[in-house]
Design an enzyme around this catalytic site. Structure first.
Site, mmCIF file in Angstrom:
data_model
loop_
_atom_site.group_PDB
_atom_site.id
_atom_site.type_symbol
_atom_site.label_atom_id
_atom_site.label_comp_id
_atom_site.label_asym_id
_atom_site.label_seq_id
_atom_site.Cartn_x
_atom_site.Cartn_y
_atom_site.Cartn_z
ATOM 1 N N HIS A 5 -5.485 67.748 -7.814
ATOM 2 C CA HIS A 5 -4.919 67.860 -6.900
ATOM 3 C C HIS A 5 -3.366 67.727 -7.246
ATOM 4 O O HIS A 5 -3.063 68.186 -6.592
ATOM 5 C CB HIS A 5 -5.817 67.842 -5.830
ATOM 6 C CG HIS A 5 -4.462 68.210 -4.611
ATOM 7 N ND1 HIS A 5 -4.554 70.286 -4.261
ATOM 8 C CD2 HIS A 5 -3.864 68.454 -3.631
ATOM 9 C CE1 HIS A 5 -3.295 70.389 -3.383
ATOM 10 N NE2 HIS A 5 -3.164 68.817 -2.878
ATOM 11 N N ASP A 12 -0.827 67.026 5.618
ATOM 12 C CA ASP A 12 -1.795 68.359 6.561
ATOM 13 C C ASP A 12 -2.604 67.832 6.545
ATOM 14 O O ASP A 12 -4.156 67.879 7.473
ATOM 15 C CB ASP A 12 -1.667 69.346 6.173
ATOM 16 C CG ASP A 12 -1.962 69.398 4.577
ATOM 17 O OD1 ASP A 12 -0.990 68.588 4.033
ATOM 18 O OD2 ASP A 12 -2.859 70.438 3.977
ATOM 19 N N ASP A 26 -8.410 69.522 -1.376
ATOM 20 C CA ASP A 26 -7.758 70.288 -1.870
ATOM 21 C C ASP A 26 -8.143 70.493 -3.322
ATOM 22 O O ASP A 26 -8.354 68.905 -4.388
ATOM 23 C CB ASP A 26 -5.915 70.026 -1.300
ATOM 24 C CG ASP A 26 -5.931 70.237 -0.218
ATOM 25 O OD1 ASP A 26 -6.540 70.579 0.547
ATOM 26 O OD2 ASP A 26 -4.091 70.153 0.097
ATOM 27 N N HIS A 68 -2.194 63.682 1.343
ATOM 28 C CA HIS A 68 -1.171 65.044 1.429
ATOM 29 C C HIS A 68 -1.376 63.935 2.991
ATOM 30 O O HIS A 68 -1.975 64.395 3.939
ATOM 31 C CB HIS A 68 -1.627 65.774 1.370
ATOM 32 C CG HIS A 68 -1.170 66.192 0.198
ATOM 33 N ND1 HIS A 68 -1.148 66.982 -1.291
ATOM 34 C CD2 HIS A 68 -0.187 65.560 -0.912
ATOM 35 C CE1 HIS A 68 -0.275 67.216 -1.962
ATOM 36 N NE2 HIS A 68 0.091 65.805 -2.170
#
EC number: 3.1.26.11
Length: 306
Positions: free
Chosen positions: A141, A67, A211, A65
């Site tokens: 996730h 970020d 995450d 992802h």
């Protein structure tokens, strides 16, 4: 060892928090710095700290992802001019991390003056370097996301001086051989060094999570950890909302701390819906409960000795 946070926000940066990036200083076991995730703007954050990119030898990516990876191409490019020249780098992450970096370099016509070794994880990974052992395990996730269990080298047990004297070996240079080798020779006889040392002690264990919503591998990664770095995108409200988006709620993290016997927990990846005042108020409320385990909400540039 020391862990430093260069980004602690989830999804988007805020005026106070950058996106995810964590540095692990391996001293006194090694002179290296390891990075975990490289969110957008990480290299700029590092400029405000004593850490130098030339000392970064490994980068571990938890998942793909944005970020967690949008700062990677720029940081890799800058490393060429900030002490990283000709110094090899190992990049560990999910499948696709090599293609992402190479495409970014090719399209921008960027040229690195050091080699990169890519290690792409499938289901799990065990990696050894400089006496450290790193295990990577799959989380939950929605896309492949991993948690890393970093185990520092064992510390050799204390020499049993009396036992050595009993075989006629007085204190001297030979004791270093007893401490650092599996066997040693004295008066023509070979001895097992372990018979003359106390038990070795496991070095610090650090668990760093990508995450995830709650899953069984979390306990494998965090078991008896000295420090756990875990996301809590949601630190108030209803727990099911966090889990619906494959994230963790603060209550999930508290449960894991107790189940896995974690000594200290550093909570990052807080939703950008929370400002500093919100976080401080929630923290004060949580610690009023005597059942709340030992934890900190971290902010950018926080450092913690391990």
């Amino acid at each position: 060892m020391e862990v430093t946070f260069f980004g602690t926000s989830a999804g988007l940066p805020t005026k106070e928090r950058n996106t995810q990036a964590i540095a692990l200083n391996l001293e006194p076991y090694s002179n290296s710095i390891w990075l975990f995730d490289v969110g957008e703007g990480t290299q700029h954050q590092i400029l405000h700290h004593a850490i130098k990119l030339g000392k970064v030898t490994h980068i571990f990516i938890t998942h793909m992802h944005g970020d967690h990876i949008f700062g990677l191409p720029g940081l890799l490019s800058s490393r060429s001019f900030q002490g990283g020249e000709q110094k090899p780098l190992t990049l560990v992450g999910p499948k696709g991390i090599k293609a992402y970096v190479e495409m970014s370099m090719n399209l921008s016509e960027s040229h690195l003056n050091y080699p990169i070794t890519y290690i792409e994880i499938d289901d799990h990974l065990t990696y050894h370097h400089d006496g450290f052992t790193v295990e990577a395990h799959l989380l939950n996730h929605g896309i492949p996301s991993y948690g890393y269990r970093v185990m520092a080298p064992e510390t050799t047990g204390t020499i049993n001086v009396e036992a050595l004297k009993n075989i006629g070996l007085e204190p001297g240079p030979k004791y270093q051989e007893v401490k650092s080798h599996d066997t040693f020779e004295h008066n023509g006889q070979v001895y097992q060094s372990k018979d003359f040392r106390g038990e070795s002690k496991q070095g610090p264990i650090v668990a760093i999570f990508g995450d995830t919503k709650p899953c069984s591998n979390e306990r494998v990664i965090s078991r008896d950890a000295d420090v756990m770095v875990h996301e809590a995108t949601y630190i108030d409200g209803e727990k099911h909302l966090a889990n619906n988006y494959h994230h963790s709620h603060i209550e999930d993290v508290f449960a894991l701390i107790k189940e896995a016997n974690v000594k200290r927990t550093l909570i990052t990846h807080l939703s950008n819906r929370y400002n500093t005042e919100d976080i401080n108020e929630i923290y004060q409320t949580l610690i009023q409960n005597e059942d709340t385990p030992n934890f900190n909400f971290v902010k950018d540039f926080d450092s913690f000795k391990i």
